[in-house]
Design an enzyme around this catalytic site. Sequence first.
Site, PDB file in Angstrom:
ATOM      1  N   GLU A 133       0.829  -1.204   0.000  1.00 14.64           N
ATOM      2  CA  GLU A 133       0.000   0.000   0.000  1.00 14.64           C
ATOM      3  C   GLU A 133       0.867   1.258   0.000  1.00 14.64           C
ATOM      4  OE1 GLU A 133      -4.052   1.497   0.080  1.00 14.64           O
ATOM      5  OE2 GLU A 133      -3.021  -0.333  -0.516  1.00 14.64           O
ATOM      6  N   THR A 186      -5.287   8.932  -5.575  1.00 10.24           N
ATOM      7  CA  THR A 186      -5.212   8.911  -4.110  1.00 10.24           C
ATOM      8  C   THR A 186      -4.193   9.905  -3.571  1.00 10.24           C
ATOM      9  OG1 THR A 186      -5.874   6.594  -4.065  1.00 10.24           O
ATOM     10  CG2 THR A 186      -4.773   7.449  -2.105  1.00 10.24           C
TER      11      THR A 186
END
Length: 312
Positions: A133, A186
Amino acid sequence: MEVDTIRVFAPATVANVVCGFDVLGFAVNEPGDEVVMRLKNRPGITISKITGDDGKLPYNPFKNTVSVSVKHYLDHIGRSDVGLDIELHKKMPIGSGLGSSSASTVAGLFAIKNLLGDTSDPSTLLPFVMKGEEMACGHGHADNVAPALMGGFVLIRSYQPLEVIRLPYPKDLFCAIVFPQVDVPTREARQIIRNKILLKDAVTQWGNIAGLISGLYTNDIELIGRSMEDVLIEPVRAMLIPDFYKLRDIAMKSGAVSFGISGSGPSVFAFAKDPETAKQINQKIQAHLTGIGINSYQYVSSINGEGPRVLD
């Protein structure tokens, strides 16, 4: 007979859950990603096939979140001698705010764990999933990866040290998700968040998070709905989603318990008390988006308590 090939599904997730920025998330039944993993005689990791990504994801094993996370795991357990070939099949849109990178990474790590006969709790893989991530979006937060890996509804109580708590949730709570096909990266979505907030706003947010947790524990869907208000992050990120407040008005008038942004967006989600209401919410939101020239995907799901699973 020893298994040398495995196919694993890992679910999409809804992170933040409106008021729980970086600390709350839950898994859904669909969409998700699949990984096929095969043991090889020669040490090293290769990626032989990627589908459903429109050519966006790298085959280089040093740049793909799945292979990088798997290598961290193998190094940690002292098995750098293992040879692997990976196929990644994207069954969910990239950049949707539904934990696309975390679903892929979880599927890969769950696959190697099972291939090597590791019987430990899946939560032990969490540090390795967070490495993926961090590579994908520059920040190793756990509100996507933890529910994808552990299933259900989770609270990240602390990052230093990492402590993740599984929460109860009403079994008759359904999630309506719509992904408008607009681009909200993001990294950029995080950069526009304010660094300083008013104390009165922080107090409101604390109360809402506590109310949401209380509603989950007491099975009080109305309290869950009242508590899902974000005065810190949503007002900023809403600007990136076309007609966000109109979409929220449509959802609430169609019977939604609550409405908000999934992760950093652009996907939006609503809680509903039954799947029929969830479907109706999605249909009306999609109709509005179509009317303003935006295509979209939609999903209806209960909360996925299982997490990743072996398919073959």
